[in-house]
Design a protein around this motif. Structure first.
Motif, PDB file in Angstrom:
ATOM      1  N   GLU A 129       0.875  -1.446  -0.098  1.00 29.53           N
ATOM      2  CA  GLU A 129       0.013  -0.046   0.039  1.00 29.53           C
ATOM      3  C   GLU A 129       0.940   1.341  -0.016  1.00 29.53           C
ATOM      4  O   GLU A 129       0.692   2.221  -0.387  1.00 29.53           O
ATOM      5  N   GLU A 130       1.379   1.044   0.990  1.00 27.25           N
ATOM      6  CA  GLU A 130       2.533   2.275   0.701  1.00 27.25           C
ATOM      7  C   GLU A 130       3.959   3.005  -0.327  1.00 27.25           C
ATOM      8  O   GLU A 130       4.264   3.806  -1.189  1.00 27.25           O
ATOM      9  N   THR A 131       3.738   2.012  -0.454  1.00 27.51           N
ATOM     10  CA  THR A 131       4.722   1.547  -1.663  1.00 27.51           C
ATOM     11  C   THR A 131       3.345   2.398  -3.576  1.00 27.51           C
ATOM     12  O   THR A 131       4.324   3.049  -4.246  1.00 27.51           O
ATOM     13  N   LEU A 132       2.780   1.996  -3.034  1.00 29.54           N
ATOM     14  CA  LEU A 132       1.931   2.641  -4.198  1.00 29.54           C
ATOM     15  C   LEU A 132       1.619   3.920  -4.095  1.00 29.54           C
ATOM     16  O   LEU A 132       1.246   4.588  -4.980  1.00 29.54           O
ATOM     17  N   ALA A 133       1.039   4.214  -2.975  1.00 30.44           N
ATOM     18  CA  ALA A 133       0.744   5.747  -2.714  1.00 30.44           C
ATOM     19  C   ALA A 133       2.016   6.438  -3.132  1.00 30.44           C
ATOM     20  O   ALA A 133       1.693   7.409  -4.022  1.00 30.44           O
ATOM     21  N   ARG A 134       3.287   5.721  -2.344  1.00 34.65           N
ATOM     22  CA  ARG A 134       4.370   7.103  -3.236  1.00 34.65           C
ATOM     23  C   ARG A 134       4.722   7.354  -4.516  1.00 34.65           C
ATOM     24  O   ARG A 134       4.957   7.976  -4.936  1.00 34.65           O
TER      25      ARG A 134
END
Length: 101
Positions: A23-28
């Motif tokens: 999730e965090e990687t996608l958001a970044r």
């Protein structure tokens, strides 16, 4: 377990399935893409949103390819160094190390 995340890029929503921890990687990634699209829109004011998106994507791909080329070159150098070390070990007095290539 995978979840669906909705990202808004250039005013369009995209539903993307992600696994736990992504999730965090996608958001970044989405945030970086948005920033690069805005930069492209400022640099090329006559460009459509789609053209700005393509320019942003290309500008993001170039460093990836350059990094891949550097990694491949480093792997070659590492392999060469390993080969030299093996040769030196095999040539050392009293060595039981078989010569490998």
């Amino acid at each position: 377990m995978s979840d669906v995340r909705v990202l808004n890029i250039l005013g369009r929503n995209y539903s993307i399935r992600v696994t736990d921890g992504e999730e965090e990687t996608l958001a970044r990634a989405a945030k970086l893409l948005q920033a690069r699209v805005k930069e492209s829109q400022l640099r090329f004011s006559q460009a459509s949103s789609q053209e700005a998106l393509v320019m942003a994507a290309l500008n993001l791909c170039v460093p990836l390819i350059q990094q891949e080329q550097r990694l491949e070159a480093a792997e070659v150098r590492l392999g060469d160094t390993l080969g030299r070390i093996r040769q030196q070990l095999a040539a050392a007095p009293g060595s039981t190390e078989p010569t490998r290539r």
